[in-house]
Design a protein around this motif. Structure first.
Motif, PDB file in Angstrom:
ATOM      1  N   PRO A  22      85.127  19.184  65.649  1.00 61.33           N
ATOM      2  CA  PRO A  22      83.967  18.306  65.409  1.00 61.33           C
ATOM      3  C   PRO A  22      82.734  19.074  64.957  1.00 61.33           C
ATOM      4  O   PRO A  22      81.980  18.608  64.090  1.00 61.33           O
ATOM      5  N   ARG A  87      72.509   9.381  65.057  1.00 60.10           N
ATOM      6  CA  ARG A  87      73.637   9.338  64.130  1.00 60.10           C
ATOM      7  C   ARG A  87      73.330   8.491  62.898  1.00 60.10           C
ATOM      8  O   ARG A  87      73.761   8.822  61.794  1.00 60.10           O
ATOM      9  N   LEU A 134      73.433  15.792  67.503  1.00 62.69           N
ATOM     10  CA  LEU A 134      74.787  15.283  67.707  1.00 62.69           C
ATOM     11  C   LEU A 134      75.720  16.369  68.233  1.00 62.69           C
ATOM     12  O   LEU A 134      76.581  16.113  69.083  1.00 62.69           O
ATOM     13  N   HIS A 138      77.515  16.135  71.772  1.00 62.06           N
ATOM     14  CA  HIS A 138      78.982  16.121  71.804  1.00 62.06           C
ATOM     15  C   HIS A 138      79.516  17.178  72.780  1.00 62.06           C
ATOM     16  O   HIS A 138      80.528  16.938  73.467  1.00 62.06           O
ATOM     17  N   TYR A 139      78.831  18.324  72.856  1.00 60.76           N
ATOM     18  CA  TYR A 139      79.300  19.414  73.716  1.00 60.76           C
ATOM     19  C   TYR A 139      78.445  19.543  74.986  1.00 60.76           C
ATOM     20  O   TYR A 139      78.396  20.606  75.593  1.00 60.76           O
ATOM     21  N   GLN A 204      81.248   8.457  65.475  1.00 63.91           N
ATOM     22  CA  GLN A 204      82.119   8.498  66.652  1.00 63.91           C
ATOM     23  C   GLN A 204      81.487   9.212  67.838  1.00 63.91           C
ATOM     24  O   GLN A 204      82.043   9.199  68.930  1.00 63.91           O
ATOM     25  N   VAL A 205      80.319   9.863  67.643  1.00 63.38           N
ATOM     26  CA  VAL A 205      79.665  10.553  68.751  1.00 63.38           C
ATOM     27  C   VAL A 205      79.115   9.534  69.733  1.00 63.38           C
ATOM     28  O   VAL A 205      78.437   8.574  69.330  1.00 63.38           O
ATOM     29  N   GLN A 206      79.409   9.717  71.023  1.00 62.41           N
ATOM     30  CA  GLN A 206      78.966   8.789  72.057  1.00 62.41           C
ATOM     31  C   GLN A 206      77.513   9.076  72.423  1.00 62.41           C
ATOM     32  O   GLN A 206      77.198   9.623  73.474  1.00 62.41           O
ATOM     33  N   GLU A 207      76.635   8.698  71.521  1.00 59.17           N
ATOM     34  CA  GLU A 207      75.222   9.037  71.693  1.00 59.17           C
ATOM     35  C   GLU A 207      74.566   8.238  72.803  1.00 59.17           C
ATOM     36  O   GLU A 207      73.781   8.758  73.595  1.00 59.17           O
TER      37      GLU A 207
END
Length: 403
Positions: A22, A87, A134, A138-139, A204-207
């Motif tokens: 990603p 995003r 993002l 994500h991490y 698709q990032v769960q922001e």
């Protein structure tokens, strides 16, 4: 060789680490926004200057216009990111970068070129601030991966630099300076291919879940990081001078276009690899310390061409490229170490604003110096700004908070 329960635990820990794919997908957006949108102009600058009969100050102005657009983009991102998702702003910025890449060559009129470079800067600022956000989100639950992921994201500019060198320099060498409009179209086509994956992944990032904490829109608690803001401004002015004029400097000193492309590709490969080279520092060191050290190494890369040998040019590209974008990654780490998730987006936009101000000042000032005393003077200005960026972070008194 490990065996038994201990080996099982180690294997389980490694398998639990999230993939870096990603981060690689998102780094392609930096290939477009920075590698193609901003730095590829250094390859086109000699041809456009010859074909359009510009001075170095006029040529530097186009990168200043790009940087002024970046200022506007960074300021608007700071204002928008408590109303618009990171995003969504990221996707709009990337599309804007693509459009302006393809449209820049439609006219040689300075107002048109300036407007397209400014719009490209706006898009690049949105991509940089929101894309780095993002990655951090994500991490957010994988501190062991976050440093490598952040470095990989910013190192994506190297992919764009290499792609631009392979696409643009041969075209201009074969067809002459008047082919610069076709070179911009070629950059747009390469950018379109590179944008498909990051545009898809960004959605698709769960922001929402990551930023569930409420940001009350008060002042960001960055007083103790003010010197890092100043250092980031100086670094931005110094690095953009190098990347704006280094190809023109190579040509002015008699290197063939093939040698110039080779140096340019070494630079891009070093930038791409820099995230992996610095992954431990980005994962473990305080962000202010990493910022100072990487700027010191970039300073050495800036000074190397002044030694005058062909070998020094390749050394310069490798050293400068291996460290220059670690400064941006260090700022992302600094923000993540000191602020909650809900405030990362606006903090990155604020640092991008300082970054943009430095970029706006650097090329125009260096171009004016180059017109008076030559391109060596531009490199010395870059070195002076790098030195300030090395020294300032040591005045920071920011505590490193636990993730």
């Amino acid at each position: 060789m490990h065996s038994g329960p201990h080996a099982t635990v180690l294997a389980s820990a490694r398998s639990a680490l999230p993939s870096l794919w990603p981060a690689f997908a998102l780094c392609l957006s930096m290939a477009v926004a920075n590698g193609l949108g901003r730095f590829a102009y250094a390859l086109l600058l000699p041809a456009m200057r010859e074909d359009l009969h510009w001075s170095y100050a006029q040529a530097g102005w186009l990168n200043t216009a790009n940087a002024l657009g970046y200022v506007l983009g960074a300021a608007s991102a700071y204002a928008l990111l408590h109303r618009v998702s990171a995003r969504r702003l990221f996707q709009v910025g990337l599309v804007l970068c693509l459009f302006t890449l393809a449209a820049t060559g439609a006219s040689g009129a300075l107002p048109w070129l300036s407007s397209q470079r400014a719009l490209n800067g706006i898009g690049a600022a949105w991509v940089s601030a929101c894309g780095s956000t993002l990655v951090l989100l994500h991490y957010r639950h994988a501190p062991a991966r976050r440093g490598a992921a952040t470095g990989l994201f910013f190192g994506g500019a190297g992919i764009g630099i290499v792609a631009a060198g392979l696409a643009v320099a041969p075209l201009l060498a074969l067809r002459g300076p008047s082919a610069w409009p076709q070179a911009w179209l070629a950059l747009g086509a390469v950018g379109l291919l590179a944008s498909l994956w990051p545009l898809r992944l960004a959605g698709q990032v769960q922001e929402a879940a990551a930023t569930a904490e409420v940001d009350r829109n008060g002042p960001l608690p960055l007083q103790h990081l003010g010197v890092c803001l100043a250092a980031y401004l100086c670094w931005a002015g110094g690095y953009i001078i190098y990347l704006t004029f280094i190809f023109a400097w190579l040509r002015e000193h008699g290197l063939s276009w093939q040698s110039g492309v080779a140096v340019w590709c070494v630079l891009g490969i070093a930038i791409l690899a820099s995230g992996l080279l610095w992954r431990r520092a980005l994962g473990q060191w305080p962000g202010a310390y990493t910022l100072s050290v990487c700027c010191a190494i970039s300073l050495l890369g800036t000074l190397a061409p002044l030694l005058g040998s062909t070998a020094s040019l390749f050394i310069s590209a490798a050293v400068f490229g291996s460290s220059v974008f670690i400064a941006a990654a260090a700022i992302a780490v600094l923000v993540r170490q000191n602020l909650p998730a809900a405030r990362i987006g606006r903090a990155m936009a604020l640092f991008n604003l300082a970054f943009a101000a430095g970029q706006a000042i650097g090329p125009l000032a260096a171009g004016a110096i180059a017109d008076r005393i030559g391109l060596d003077g531009a490199l010395w200005l870059s070195a002076a700004l790098h030195l300030a960026a090395v020294l300032l972070p040591w005045a920071a008194r920011a505590p490193r908070h636990a993730d």
